[in-house]
Every structure is written in C-alpha cells, then in structure tokens.
Design a protein around this motif. Structure first.
Motif, PDB file in Angstrom:
ATOM      1  N   UNK A  73      -6.080  10.169   7.407  1.00 22.58           N
ATOM      2  CA  UNK A  73      -6.998   9.310   6.655  1.00 22.58           C
ATOM      3  C   UNK A  73      -7.007   9.579   5.152  1.00 22.58           C
ATOM      4  N   UNK A  74      -5.872   9.960   4.625  1.00 19.79           N
ATOM      5  CA  UNK A  74      -5.762  10.235   3.201  1.00 19.79           C
ATOM      6  C   UNK A  74      -4.818   9.217   2.555  1.00 19.79           C
ATOM      7  N   UNK A  75      -5.229   8.679   1.409  1.00 18.07           N
ATOM      8  CA  UNK A  75      -4.406   7.726   0.669  1.00 18.07           C
ATOM      9  C   UNK A  75      -3.478   8.487  -0.273  1.00 18.07           C
ATOM     10  N   UNK A  76      -2.233   8.020  -0.374  1.00 21.59           N
ATOM     11  CA  UNK A  76      -1.216   8.633  -1.225  1.00 21.59           C
ATOM     12  C   UNK A  76      -0.520   7.546  -2.040  1.00 21.59           C
ATOM     13  N   UNK A  77       0.092   7.965  -3.131  1.00 18.47           N
ATOM     14  CA  UNK A  77       0.950   7.087  -3.925  1.00 18.47           C
ATOM     15  C   UNK A  77       2.381   7.569  -3.746  1.00 18.47           C
ATOM     16  N   UNK A  78       3.346   6.653  -3.598  1.00 15.42           N
ATOM     17  CA  UNK A  78       4.725   7.055  -3.293  1.00 15.42           C
ATOM     18  C   UNK A  78       5.415   7.875  -4.371  1.00 15.42           C
ATOM     19  N   UNK A  79       5.142   7.594  -5.618  1.00 15.19           N
ATOM     20  CA  UNK A  79       5.831   8.296  -6.704  1.00 15.19           C
ATOM     21  C   UNK A  79       5.154   9.623  -7.006  1.00 15.19           C
ATOM     22  N   UNK A  80       5.874  10.695  -6.886  1.00 15.58           N
ATOM     23  CA  UNK A  80       5.372  12.000  -7.301  1.00 15.58           C
ATOM     24  C   UNK A  80       4.554  12.756  -6.273  1.00 15.58           C
ATOM     25  N   UNK A  81       4.443  12.245  -5.058  1.00 18.53           N
ATOM     26  CA  UNK A  81       3.669  12.947  -4.032  1.00 18.53           C
ATOM     27  C   UNK A  81       4.631  13.645  -3.069  1.00 18.53           C
ATOM     28  N   UNK A  82       4.403  14.916  -2.829  1.00  8.20           N
ATOM     29  CA  UNK A  82       5.255  15.686  -1.923  1.00  8.20           C
ATOM     30  C   UNK A  82       4.878  15.505  -0.452  1.00  8.20           C
TER      31      UNK A  82
END
Length: 82
Positions: A15-24
């Motif tokens: 249930x965590x939102x992420x952004x594709x650029x720069x997230x490991x």
C-alpha cells in the motif's frame, strides 16, 4: 524489459505509492505487473495528496492495489512531483 514512464504512480503490495524514476523499490513492468498496480496518467497534485485521508486506487496492472502513503525515498527525491 519494459520500463514505466516517469509520470506514472506505482502502487506496491504493501500500500505504498512510488515513482518510477529514482526509486530502488521498483522493477520493470513485466516483473511487477501481477503484484503491483499503477496510475498511468495521474492528475496534477495527486502525488502530494496521497495519504491515510486520501488513499488512491490503481487504474492499471493489479487494480486491487490501494496506496495510503508515499515512498519516503521518492518523496525525498521528488518533493513536488505531480
């Protein structure tokens, strides 16, 4: 491997939102498609509004995914992402 586009919001199984650029925490679309969901064209300001009082539901991939928080790494890297 097909990549996500930079302006998508990804939603993890926890249930965590992420952004594709720069997230490991993310991977290519093929590896994530069954478990993760995403919002392909989020409205301006959606990223900064995600939280316990404003959860968002995936519109693609696994549409059962709901995010009620933002990834701290993504938030730190892109504090004004829209």
């Amino acid at each position: 491997m097909t990549a996500f586009v930079p302006f998508e919001i990804l939603i993890s199984p926890n249930q965590c939102a992420h952004l594709p650029e720069g997230c490991n925490h993310t991977a290519g679309r093929e590896r994530m498609e069954s478990a993760w969901g995403w919002i392909p064209r989020p409205r301006p300001g959606l990223w900064t509004s995600i939280g316990p009082d404003n959860p968002v539901r995936a519109q693609a991939g696994n549409r059962d995914r709901i995010a009620d928080r933002r990834c701290g790494d993504c938030d730190h890297t892109f504090p004004d992402a829209n």
